[in-house]
Design a protein around this motif. Structure first.
Motif, PDB file in Angstrom:
ATOM      1  N   TRP A  23      31.791  40.307  49.470  1.00  0.00           N
ATOM      2  CA  TRP A  23      33.235  40.291  49.187  1.00  0.00           C
ATOM      3  C   TRP A  23      33.495  40.116  47.694  1.00  0.00           C
ATOM      4  N   PHE A  24      32.901  39.097  47.079  1.00  0.00           N
ATOM      5  CA  PHE A  24      33.201  38.797  45.684  1.00  0.00           C
ATOM      6  C   PHE A  24      32.649  39.858  44.738  1.00  0.00           C
ATOM      7  N   ARG A  25      31.531  40.483  45.095  1.00  0.00           N
ATOM      8  CA  ARG A  25      30.957  41.504  44.216  1.00  0.00           C
ATOM      9  C   ARG A  25      31.792  42.780  44.190  1.00  0.00           C
ATOM     10  N   LYS A  26      32.645  42.961  45.173  1.00  0.00           N
ATOM     11  CA  LYS A  26      33.537  44.126  45.153  1.00  0.00           C
ATOM     12  C   LYS A  26      34.625  43.991  44.092  1.00  0.00           C
ATOM     13  N   ASP A  27      34.897  42.767  43.660  1.00  0.00           N
ATOM     14  CA  ASP A  27      35.925  42.514  42.651  1.00  0.00           C
ATOM     15  C   ASP A  27      35.251  42.469  41.283  1.00  0.00           C
ATOM     16  N   LYS A  28      35.481  43.497  40.485  1.00  0.00           N
ATOM     17  CA  LYS A  28      34.796  43.633  39.201  1.00  0.00           C
ATOM     18  C   LYS A  28      35.354  42.685  38.130  1.00  0.00           C
ATOM     19  N   ASP A  29      36.397  41.932  38.450  1.00  0.00           N
ATOM     20  CA  ASP A  29      36.936  40.980  37.479  1.00  0.00           C
ATOM     21  C   ASP A  29      36.138  39.684  37.414  1.00  0.00           C
ATOM     22  N   TYR A  30      35.230  39.487  38.349  1.00  0.00           N
ATOM     23  CA  TYR A  30      34.439  38.252  38.347  1.00  0.00           C
ATOM     24  C   TYR A  30      33.357  38.292  37.274  1.00  0.00           C
ATOM     25  N   TYR A  72      46.236  44.828  55.022  1.00  0.00           N
ATOM     26  CA  TYR A  72      47.680  44.752  55.198  1.00  0.00           C
ATOM     27  C   TYR A  72      48.349  44.176  53.953  1.00  0.00           C
ATOM     28  N   ARG A  73      48.504  45.052  52.993  1.00  0.00           N
ATOM     29  CA  ARG A  73      49.259  44.754  51.772  1.00  0.00           C
ATOM     30  C   ARG A  73      50.073  45.984  51.409  1.00  0.00           C
ATOM     31  N   SER A  74      51.118  45.779  50.660  1.00  0.00           N
ATOM     32  CA  SER A  74      51.961  46.892  50.244  1.00  0.00           C
ATOM     33  C   SER A  74      51.250  47.756  49.211  1.00  0.00           C
ATOM     34  N   GLY A  75      50.176  47.233  48.640  1.00  0.00           N
ATOM     35  CA  GLY A  75      49.476  47.949  47.590  1.00  0.00           C
ATOM     36  C   GLY A  75      49.926  47.523  46.210  1.00  0.00           C
ATOM     37  N   THR A  76      50.989  46.730  46.146  1.00  0.00           N
ATOM     38  CA  THR A  76      51.504  46.244  44.875  1.00  0.00           C
ATOM     39  C   THR A  76      51.010  44.825  44.629  1.00  0.00           C
ATOM     40  N   ILE A  77      50.308  44.641  43.538  1.00  0.00           N
ATOM     41  CA  ILE A  77      49.842  43.301  43.184  1.00  0.00           C
ATOM     42  C   ILE A  77      51.008  42.523  42.591  1.00  0.00           C
ATOM     43  N   LYS A  78      51.259  41.357  43.130  1.00  0.00           N
ATOM     44  CA  LYS A  78      52.389  40.552  42.665  1.00  0.00           C
ATOM     45  C   LYS A  78      52.107  39.964  41.290  1.00  0.00           C
ATOM     46  N   GLU A  79      53.137  39.920  40.491  1.00  0.00           N
ATOM     47  CA  GLU A  79      53.020  39.304  39.167  1.00  0.00           C
ATOM     48  C   GLU A  79      52.963  37.791  39.324  1.00  0.00           C
ATOM     49  N   ARG A  80      52.082  37.147  38.566  1.00  0.00           N
ATOM     50  CA  ARG A  80      51.977  35.696  38.555  1.00  0.00           C
ATOM     51  C   ARG A  80      52.366  35.169  37.177  1.00  0.00           C
ATOM     52  N   PRO A  81      53.001  33.993  37.121  1.00  0.00           N
ATOM     53  CA  PRO A  81      53.423  33.450  35.827  1.00  0.00           C
ATOM     54  C   PRO A  81      52.303  32.715  35.109  1.00  0.00           C
ATOM     55  N   PHE A  82      51.068  33.137  35.340  1.00  0.00           N
ATOM     56  CA  PHE A  82      49.917  32.515  34.685  1.00  0.00           C
ATOM     57  C   PHE A  82      48.788  33.546  34.590  1.00  0.00           C
ATOM     58  N   GLY A  83      47.900  33.327  33.636  1.00  0.00           N
ATOM     59  CA  GLY A  83      46.728  34.170  33.528  1.00  0.00           C
ATOM     60  C   GLY A  83      45.674  33.738  34.537  1.00  0.00           C
ATOM     61  N   ILE A  84      44.744  34.636  34.851  1.00  0.00           N
ATOM     62  CA  ILE A  84      43.707  34.347  35.846  1.00  0.00           C
ATOM     63  C   ILE A  84      42.354  34.738  35.281  1.00  0.00           C
ATOM     64  N   LEU A  85      41.413  33.791  35.314  1.00  0.00           N
ATOM     65  CA  LEU A  85      40.042  34.019  34.889  1.00  0.00           C
ATOM     66  C   LEU A  85      39.134  33.752  36.086  1.00  0.00           C
ATOM     67  N   LYS A  86      38.372  34.760  36.479  1.00  0.00           N
ATOM     68  CA  LYS A  86      37.566  34.656  37.690  1.00  0.00           C
ATOM     69  C   LYS A  86      36.085  34.461  37.359  1.00  0.00           C
ATOM     70  N   ILE A  87      35.529  33.371  37.881  1.00  0.00           N
ATOM     71  CA  ILE A  87      34.115  33.054  37.741  1.00  0.00           C
ATOM     72  C   ILE A  87      33.503  33.007  39.140  1.00  0.00           C
ATOM     73  N   ALA A  88      32.317  33.574  39.300  1.00  0.00           N
ATOM     74  CA  ALA A  88      31.597  33.464  40.569  1.00  0.00           C
ATOM     75  C   ALA A  88      30.183  32.965  40.297  1.00  0.00           C
ATOM     76  N   LEU A  89      29.683  32.147  41.208  1.00  0.00           N
ATOM     77  CA  LEU A  89      28.344  31.568  41.073  1.00  0.00           C
ATOM     78  C   LEU A  89      27.365  32.278  42.008  1.00  0.00           C
ATOM     79  N   GLU A  90      26.141  32.418  41.552  1.00  0.00           N
ATOM     80  CA  GLU A  90      25.118  33.039  42.376  1.00  0.00           C
ATOM     81  C   GLU A  90      23.765  32.404  42.083  1.00  0.00           C
ATOM     82  N   LEU A  91      22.848  32.543  43.037  1.00  0.00           N
ATOM     83  CA  LEU A  91      21.466  32.109  42.904  1.00  0.00           C
ATOM     84  C   LEU A  91      20.568  33.171  43.536  1.00  0.00           C
ATOM     85  N   PRO A  92      19.294  33.202  43.186  1.00  0.00           N
ATOM     86  CA  PRO A  92      18.380  34.088  43.916  1.00  0.00           C
ATOM     87  C   PRO A  92      18.466  33.801  45.415  1.00  0.00           C
ATOM     88  N   ARG A  93      18.354  34.838  46.229  1.00  0.00           N
ATOM     89  CA  ARG A  93      18.619  34.703  47.660  1.00  0.00           C
ATOM     90  C   ARG A  93      17.812  33.582  48.323  1.00  0.00           C
TER      91      ARG A  93
END
Length: 305
Positions: free
Chosen positions: A274-281, A179-200
């Motif tokens: 969920w997080f692996r679907k976002d290629k910006d991480y 449930y989103r309009s499909g439009t990503i809202k502009e933010r007044p800051f840059g975003i850097l995405k880091i995700a942590l992982e370990l062997p299962r």
């Protein structure tokens, strides 16, 4: 710095996000915004693995102990709260850190979320009654059949969230995930995405050890104090619902502990999906803190030029 920067530290439960986020925040002289949907509740501490008092003394945290367990919050609420926290931090700092594993909250902050249409209360109440008659297994089966995409990333042991999502689906014909309009809202800051992982297996071992430590630290006693409020939606969640079932005589204490571990492992798997679907991480091990700090510093410097 030309533009304010938001650094996201995400990943599954028990992977070590808090420790890394504190290191990053201390390195850049800034503060942390939690993106955990349960750590904001004052009454839930041990079972939510909040940063310790010592950790909170080292770095200021927002959205920790900020609300009562009786208050219901959603991703749209979090978006507005977190934007306010960002504004407060950016008044005199160039970097802010977000730390947590609630993917929908992080997406709401980074991309925005639309106000959702009201769910039909008659549908929701009917689902609640049917759940009370047929149990969590029935509710999981129906949700998986009618909204498989939501169910794949949902906290599947939380009946309140399953009922809300299923009622939303039946009321609107749409998944709550989309449930989103499909439009990503502009933010007044840059975003850097880091995700942590370990062997299962290493991650699962950490989850098991954390649950054992929670029991030593007093999770049983914490759940006992919350038991009179067990029907609150925010308490129908992993780490508490299993112990409530034990108090009700449905399962033994050892079975409850085993289920907390199992359900936490299941949740971690869904978080990773969920997080692996976002290629910006950008993915790192929690043991790679020096390399991670170097990567963040270089990325932030690139934004200056």
């Amino acid at each position: 710095m030309a533009q304010k920067q938001l650094v996201i530290i995400a990943g599954p439960t028990a992977v070590g996000k808090t420790n890394i986020a504190i290191r990053v925040a201390e390195h850049f002289g800034t503060e942390i915004i939690s993106a955990d949907s349960r750590q904001c509740y004052r009454e839930m501490s041990i079972g939510t693995a909040k940063p310790t008092k010592e950790e909170q003394a080292r770095v200021k945290h927002y959205f920790i102990d900020s609300h009562s367990v009786a208050e219901e919050l959603n991703a749209a609420d979090y978006e507005q709260l977190a934007l306010g926290y960002c504004a407060a931090i950016f008044e005199d700092k160039d970097v802010a850190v977000v730390c947590g594993g609630t993917g929908l909250y992080i997406r709401a902050l980074c991309e925005g979320i639309d106000s959702m249409p009201a769910t039909d209360r008659v549908i929701e109440q009917a689902l609640q009654q049917e759940y009370e008659q047929k149990g969590i297994g029935w509710l999981q089966q129906v949700t998986a059949a009618e909204d498989p995409e939501f169910f794949a990333i949902a906290e599947q042991q939380n009946p309140a969230r399953l009922i809300r999502a299923l009622a939303f689906r039946r009321s609107t014909g749409s998944s709550i995930v989309h449930y989103r309009s499909g439009t990503i809202k502009e933010r007044p800051f840059g975003i850097l995405k880091i995700a942590l992982e370990l062997p299962r297996q290493e991650l699962y071992h950490r989850i098991d050890r954390r649950v054992d430590q929670m029991m030593i630290d007093g999770l049983w006693e914490e759940a006992e104090t919350l038991y009179p409020m067990r029907r609150l939606k925010n308490l129908q969640t992993v780490g508490y619902s299993e112990l409530f079932d034990c108090f009700d005589g449905r399962i033994s204490k050892s079975e409850a502990i085993a289920l907390i571990k199992q359900h936490s492992r299941n949740y971690a798997k869904r978080q990773l999906t969920w997080f692996r679907k976002d290629k910006d991480y950008h993915w790192y091990s929690p043991w790679e803190s020096e390399a991670l700090l170097a990567f963040i510093s270089k990325a932030l410097e690139a934004h200056e030029s």
